[in-house]
Motif scaffolding. Sequence first.
Motif, PDB file in Angstrom:
ATOM      1  N   MET A   1       1.047  -1.235   0.149  1.00  0.00           N
ATOM      2  CA  MET A   1      -0.163   0.046  -0.048  1.00  0.00           C
ATOM      3  C   MET A   1       0.802   1.348  -0.042  1.00  0.00           C
ATOM      4  N   GLY A   8      -2.232   4.035   3.418  1.00  0.00           N
ATOM      5  CA  GLY A   8      -0.950   4.163   3.587  1.00  0.00           C
ATOM      6  C   GLY A   8      -0.593   5.294   4.668  1.00  0.00           C
ATOM      7  N   GLU A 184      -3.371 -10.035   1.631  1.00  0.00           N
ATOM      8  CA  GLU A 184      -3.853  -8.633   2.074  1.00  0.00           C
ATOM      9  C   GLU A 184      -5.316  -8.413   1.932  1.00  0.00           C
ATOM     10  N   ARG A 306      -2.095  -3.338   6.398  1.00  0.00           N
ATOM     11  CA  ARG A 306      -2.503  -2.446   5.228  1.00  0.00           C
ATOM     12  C   ARG A 306      -4.155  -2.887   5.140  1.00  0.00           C
TER      13      ARG A 306
END
Length: 563
Positions: A1, A8, A184, A306
């Motif tokens: 990210m 982020g 993720e 993330r």
Amino acid sequence: MRADTPGGGIMRRAVAGQRRDVVVGSVLGAAHQTGEALVPVLIGLVVDRAVVHPDGGALARWLVVLALVYAALSFGFRFGCRAGERAAERAAHLLRLDVVRRVLAPHGGAEAGRPPGALVNVATEDARRVGAVNMALTLGIAAVVGVVAGAVLLLRASVPLGLLVLLGAPVLMALGHFLARPLEHRSEAEQERAAHASGVAADLVAGVRVLKGLRAEMAAVDRYRHTSQASMAANVRAARAEAFQSGLMLTLTGVFIALVALVGARLVLSGSIGLGALVSAVGLALFLPGPIGMLAWVGAEFAKGRASAARIADVLAAPGESTGGTRTVPAPVRGELRLRGLSHAGLTGLDLTVPPGEHLGVVVTDPGHAAALLYCLARTGDPAAGTVELDGIPLTDLDPDALRSVVLVAEHDAQLFDGTLLENVTAAAPPGADPHPAMTAAAADEVAAALPGGTTAQVGERGRALSGGQRQRVALARALAADRRVLVVHDPTTAVDAATEARIATGIRTARTGRTTVLVTSSPALLAATDRVVLIDGGTITARSTHDDLVRDNSVYRAAVLT
């Protein structure tokens, strides 16, 4: 990210805020990993200098050196992990505060489309996962140092072995990052499903009495079963992705270490390195899977972090239901309310002035229109057209905090909080204020007298230890104790008996003398104690007069309050 995405930015802020602990933990962790890498080298030196050529004195000296190294690496591990864990917990705590602050922000909007359980999941599990990135970063930096230290020490023993490690470790790290991407996405889906399941569970627990009354327990169980199964399936998919990533990384790491051992063995057989160097090389080959495997774990933790950071960013960036003004209410506050052409959700062109100190009753024949009126008066959001003014200033121009320090809208379904009766009554009261007049006005003193412990009795979560009428009286006492210049109350006595309702009507009138009070209700007892009453029928104001006059002259009013 990427760091410039909302998620982020959350990750970067979580780490930057704990920079000191992360640095301390990384340095101490690096010292631990370096010590671990030195152990096989020192053992190799002991073999060369005190075993191959027996020397008791040299053996004792090297054993002391080994003991010191072990003490140092133990210190580094213990305090490095402590610093990393402290950074993780503090970052998670700050994120929880950010989420709660956003949920409680005056302009609202964070809860839109999200059940309470989902917000709880974001504020707890997602915050924990993002905070854990600090620990992962600390251990990741230490692992990189461990791999580099192992490679450097191998270079000293053998250039080919050292180069093999230096070239192979980055390839393994890149593979770990690549393999973490599916994790993720599946981790984000897992958290979404878990949050939904938490929200459904919270709704079912909150409505358990209603469900039992309707005998709908099995339907509720079936609903939660399907939701829980969907959450479990998402969890299994995420676990499968994590297992695949971890298993494949372990396999690749094992192949890499086997390759290092094979090259080392060929060098020993060729005479390029001695027995001590062989022992060191084998020890380093056994050491390297630790930091390399740690890097794979760090990749998985970053993937989870993330996904959770993106969910937290969605909550923090949720648009507010109302735009924020900046003006404050000029002192002294008179408490005049004025509606100018107010139109919203069925209300059409309302024009009304409530002079300072008036005790006004409002009867609304459509419950939806009553909810729309409260929505605008509380400035939960902005009306579709027209304005609501306080002392001549549109509510849209006022700072939400400043507005709520003057105007309190106590809705019919106001919730009590887990704690004592007195804590609930004084939750919004000015510091040092006496709560007993408000309790007497709302007949909450009778509630306290009926409970073991009186005002110190626990009311339970959402006031479940109280009856419906008792909850209403405590909520009304809380609104009165807040002592706002303008108070709007919606149906505060629907669950109390007629005698208590008459006492409350007189109590509110006495407690609110000289301050603007608006009672949105159809209770004849409450309306009879007002200065005048406004009737809203079909979304417009159709009559304004005293309660007695409206009962005598207006059939719609009679139907609304007497039937």
